[in-house]
Design a protein around this motif. Structure first.
Motif, PDB file in Angstrom:
ATOM      1  N   VAL A   9      36.317  56.423  -3.909  1.00 34.53           N
ATOM      2  CA  VAL A   9      36.323  54.932  -3.099  1.00 34.53           C
ATOM      3  C   VAL A   9      37.343  54.067  -4.430  1.00 34.53           C
ATOM      4  CG1 VAL A   9      35.755  53.163  -2.021  1.00 34.53           C
ATOM      5  CG2 VAL A   9      34.944  54.887  -2.036  1.00 34.53           C
ATOM      6  N   PHE A  10      38.304  53.735  -4.043  1.00 37.00           N
ATOM      7  CA  PHE A  10      39.245  52.799  -4.484  1.00 37.00           C
ATOM      8  C   PHE A  10      39.869  51.584  -4.931  1.00 37.00           C
ATOM      9  CE2 PHE A  10      41.121  57.323  -5.490  1.00 37.00           C
ATOM     10  CZ  PHE A  10      40.841  57.976  -6.759  1.00 37.00           C
ATOM     11  N   ALA A  11      39.481  51.622  -3.294  1.00 33.11           N
ATOM     12  CA  ALA A  11      39.172  50.106  -2.847  1.00 33.11           C
ATOM     13  C   ALA A  11      38.490  49.894  -1.439  1.00 33.11           C
ATOM     14  CB  ALA A  11      40.925  49.769  -1.577  1.00 33.11           C
ATOM     15  N   ASP A  12      38.304  48.840  -1.143  1.00 37.74           N
ATOM     16  CA  ASP A  12      37.215  48.146  -0.289  1.00 37.74           C
ATOM     17  C   ASP A  12      37.436  48.403   1.279  1.00 37.74           C
ATOM     18  OD1 ASP A  12      35.813  45.956  -1.897  1.00 37.74           O
ATOM     19  OD2 ASP A  12      36.946  44.239  -1.255  1.00 37.74           O
ATOM     20  N   SER A  13      38.815  48.942   1.007  1.00 39.16           N
ATOM     21  CA  SER A  13      39.270  49.873   3.136  1.00 39.16           C
ATOM     22  C   SER A  13      39.032  50.730   2.832  1.00 39.16           C
ATOM     23  CB  SER A  13      40.961  49.560   3.080  1.00 39.16           C
ATOM     24  OG  SER A  13      41.200  50.102   1.785  1.00 39.16           O
ATOM     25  N   ASP A  14      37.921  51.515   2.079  1.00 42.08           N
ATOM     26  CA  ASP A  14      36.909  53.219   1.557  1.00 42.08           C
ATOM     27  C   ASP A  14      36.319  52.666   1.414  1.00 42.08           C
ATOM     28  OD1 ASP A  14      40.770  53.936   2.333  1.00 42.08           O
ATOM     29  OD2 ASP A  14      40.109  53.934   0.086  1.00 42.08           O
ATOM     30  N   MET A  15      35.635  52.058   1.848  1.00 45.30           N
ATOM     31  CA  MET A  15      34.486  51.785   0.973  1.00 45.30           C
ATOM     32  C   MET A  15      32.821  51.504   2.819  1.00 45.30           C
ATOM     33  SD  MET A  15      31.797  51.878  -1.071  1.00 45.30           S
ATOM     34  CE  MET A  15      32.786  51.346  -2.730  1.00 45.30           C
ATOM     35  N   GLN A  16      33.566  51.215   3.307  1.00 42.92           N
ATOM     36  CA  GLN A  16      32.593  51.450   4.485  1.00 42.92           C
ATOM     37  C   GLN A  16      32.017  53.390   5.154  1.00 42.92           C
ATOM     38  OE1 GLN A  16      30.616  49.093   5.432  1.00 42.92           O
ATOM     39  NE2 GLN A  16      29.653  50.897   6.915  1.00 42.92           N
ATOM     40  N   ALA A  17      33.724  53.438   5.335  1.00 45.14           N
ATOM     41  CA  ALA A  17      34.014  55.291   5.591  1.00 45.14           C
ATOM     42  C   ALA A  17      32.801  55.432   4.344  1.00 45.14           C
ATOM     43  CB  ALA A  17      35.038  55.688   5.797  1.00 45.14           C
ATOM     44  N   ALA A  18      32.914  55.837   3.496  1.00 46.42           N
ATOM     45  CA  ALA A  18      32.188  56.231   2.372  1.00 46.42           C
ATOM     46  C   ALA A  18      30.674  56.214   1.980  1.00 46.42           C
ATOM     47  CB  ALA A  18      32.863  56.253   0.945  1.00 46.42           C
ATOM     48  N   ILE A  19      30.329  54.606   2.803  1.00 37.92           N
ATOM     49  CA  ILE A  19      28.960  54.765   2.858  1.00 37.92           C
ATOM     50  C   ILE A  19      28.459  55.355   3.937  1.00 37.92           C
ATOM     51  CG2 ILE A  19      27.079  52.846   3.445  1.00 37.92           C
ATOM     52  CD1 ILE A  19      28.063  52.861   0.342  1.00 37.92           C
ATOM     53  N   GLU A  20      29.088  55.275   5.161  1.00 37.77           N
ATOM     54  CA  GLU A  20      29.045  55.738   6.415  1.00 37.77           C
ATOM     55  C   GLU A  20      28.712  57.785   6.616  1.00 37.77           C
ATOM     56  OE1 GLU A  20      31.724  54.804   9.769  1.00 37.77           O
ATOM     57  OE2 GLU A  20      30.986  52.888   9.505  1.00 37.77           O
ATOM     58  N   LEU A  21      29.447  58.138   5.618  1.00 37.44           N
ATOM     59  CA  LEU A  21      29.926  59.516   5.331  1.00 37.44           C
ATOM     60  C   LEU A  21      27.964  59.980   4.642  1.00 37.44           C
ATOM     61  CD1 LEU A  21      30.267  62.520   5.240  1.00 37.44           C
ATOM     62  CD2 LEU A  21      32.134  62.008   3.377  1.00 37.44           C
ATOM     63  N   ALA A  22      27.853  58.334   3.187  1.00 41.77           N
ATOM     64  CA  ALA A  22      26.429  59.289   2.556  1.00 41.77           C
ATOM     65  C   ALA A  22      25.841  59.288   3.252  1.00 41.77           C
ATOM     66  CB  ALA A  22      26.906  58.566   1.178  1.00 41.77           C
ATOM     67  N   TYR A  46      35.649  49.209  -9.154  1.00 39.79           N
ATOM     68  CA  TYR A  46      35.784  49.785  -8.645  1.00 39.79           C
ATOM     69  C   TYR A  46      37.915  50.903  -9.644  1.00 39.79           C
ATOM     70  CZ  TYR A  46      35.745  48.887  -3.765  1.00 39.79           C
ATOM     71  OH  TYR A  46      34.591  48.416  -2.183  1.00 39.79           O
ATOM     72  N   PRO A  47      37.929  52.251  -9.686  1.00 39.96           N
ATOM     73  CA  PRO A  47      37.328  53.307  -9.016  1.00 39.96           C
ATOM     74  C   PRO A  47      35.473  53.223  -8.933  1.00 39.96           C
ATOM     75  CG  PRO A  47      37.894  54.190 -11.008  1.00 39.96           C
ATOM     76  CD  PRO A  47      38.265  52.824 -10.829  1.00 39.96           C
ATOM     77  N   ALA A  48      35.441  53.997  -7.897  1.00 44.32           N
ATOM     78  CA  ALA A  48      34.167  54.723  -8.205  1.00 44.32           C
ATOM     79  C   ALA A  48      32.851  55.756  -6.673  1.00 44.32           C
ATOM     80  CB  ALA A  48      33.172  52.850  -7.236  1.00 44.32           C
ATOM     81  N   ILE A  49      32.156  56.327  -6.762  1.00 46.53           N
ATOM     82  CA  ILE A  49      32.408  57.516  -6.567  1.00 46.53           C
ATOM     83  C   ILE A  49      30.733  57.110  -5.802  1.00 46.53           C
ATOM     84  CG2 ILE A  49      31.087  59.710  -6.688  1.00 46.53           C
ATOM     85  CD1 ILE A  49      33.599  60.201  -7.891  1.00 46.53           C
ATOM     86  N   VAL A  50      30.812  57.468  -4.207  1.00 47.36           N
ATOM     87  CA  VAL A  50      29.423  57.346  -3.391  1.00 47.36           C
ATOM     88  C   VAL A  50      28.718  58.500  -3.034  1.00 47.36           C
ATOM     89  CG1 VAL A  50      28.671  56.126  -1.238  1.00 47.36           C
ATOM     90  CG2 VAL A  50      30.862  55.157  -2.693  1.00 47.36           C
TER      91      VAL A  50
END
Length: 312
Positions: free
Chosen positions: A159-172, A141-145
């Motif tokens: 995405v800056f933390a594990d807590s935000d990653m799943q929402a980013a994956i689902e959006l993409a 992190y930080p990362a772009i999805v």
């Protein structure tokens, strides 16, 4: 560009392909209307055609001599339309099948750059069912999805933390079955427009918000654009890098290469756009204007790129 036309009648009847069914339809409609107005103001017999099926029907009926392609996203920018036009032996603007298909695939584009030693952020391709924790561990992190096959910042998250990653994956995943998880480079966001074999002045993008998202690109009026984005040898370097990256993935005619410049002054290639926007907010017209090319002559020169595709 070696071939120049001075008489608009030499272009013949021109189809401006716009609209379509991709996630970028509204941007394409805006771009197409602007291009149509500019071509007609230059005396060119140009007409709007919405989407690929209508375009192919009109071409098979012999209604048009060439195509100004301003279809953004899937269908118009991924090699599909280019293959159909090649089969019909109709000349068109921009990149051919290979350059269009490859550059539309962000993962494969970066693999080519990586293979020949061009700088690009660390990345991993991710599909549903893959081990997400392994992917995250390889990037950090930080990362772009982002979706691998979309443009105009559609479906992208920072995405800056594990807590935000799943929402980013689902959006993409709403837009694509293959995703790109990429190292986020902190620094300046720049883009370099390509016209023929020339790199136009770079543009440094300074959004009001955290980053240059869809709203900042097409809606906001407070995004700043600094052109040229760099000075001296740094500007020469980024233009040369953009030209190399553009040709490395088989692109030609015109387009745009997006680059992140780290706070340490290192350039990192992000992606190539082979049919960039031509809206009031778009970057290619801004770069062209900085180089002394107004919107009308720019559209004329882009249409001239179709001359390289005259069928044998």
């Amino acid at each position: 560009m070696n071939t120049r036309i001075t008489d608009p009648r030499m272009f013949g009847r021109v189809a401006v392909a716009y609209g379509g069914t991709s996630a970028e339809r509204e941007v394409s409609i805006n771009s197409g209307n602007n291009v149509l107005e500019a071509l007609r103001a230059s005396g060119i017999d140009a007409h709007l055609v919405d989407g690929i099926p209508a375009l192919l029907d009109a071409l098979r009926a012999g209604h048009y001599a060439r195509v100004f392609n301003i279809l953004h996203g899937r269908g118009g920018e991924d090699g599909m339309l280019q293959g159909a036009l090649d089969a019909l032996r109709v000349p068109y603007t921009g990149s051919g099948i290979l350059g269009s298909a490859l550059s539309m695939d962000k993962v494969r584009t970066k693999q080519v750059w990586q293979a020949i030693g061009l700088p690009t952020p660390r990345f991993v391709a991710y599909r549903p069912g893959d081990d997400l924790q392994t992917a995250i561990a390889s990037i950090g992190y930080p990362a772009i999805v982002k979706p691998s096959h979309e443009g105009s910042s559609v479906g992208i998250s920072r995405v800056f933390a594990d807590s935000d990653m799943q929402a980013a994956i689902e959006l993409a995943e709403c837009y694509d079955g293959e995703l790109l998880i990429e190292q986020l480079i902190e620094g300046a966001e720049l883009t370099v427009a390509i016209l023929g074999d020339t790199a136009l002045p770079s543009i440094r993008i300074v959004p009001k918000g955290e980053y240059y998202d869809y709203h900042a690109k097409y809606i906001a009026e407070d995004t700043q654009y600094l052109c040229p984005g760099l000075e001296g040898s740094a500007e020469d370097e980024i233009r040369a890098l953009a030209l190399t990256a553009f040709s490395a993935v088989g692109c030609s005619g015109w387009g745009r290469v997006d680059v992140m410049r780290s706070n340490a002054g290192d350039n990192f290639l992000l992606e190539v756009n082979t049919t960039p926007g031509m809206t009031s907010h778009s970057l290619v017209p801004k770069a062209a204007r900085s180089a002394g090319i107004e919107f009308g002559p720019l559209c004329w020169q882009i249409l001239e790129t179709s001359l390289a595709r005259i069928p044998r």
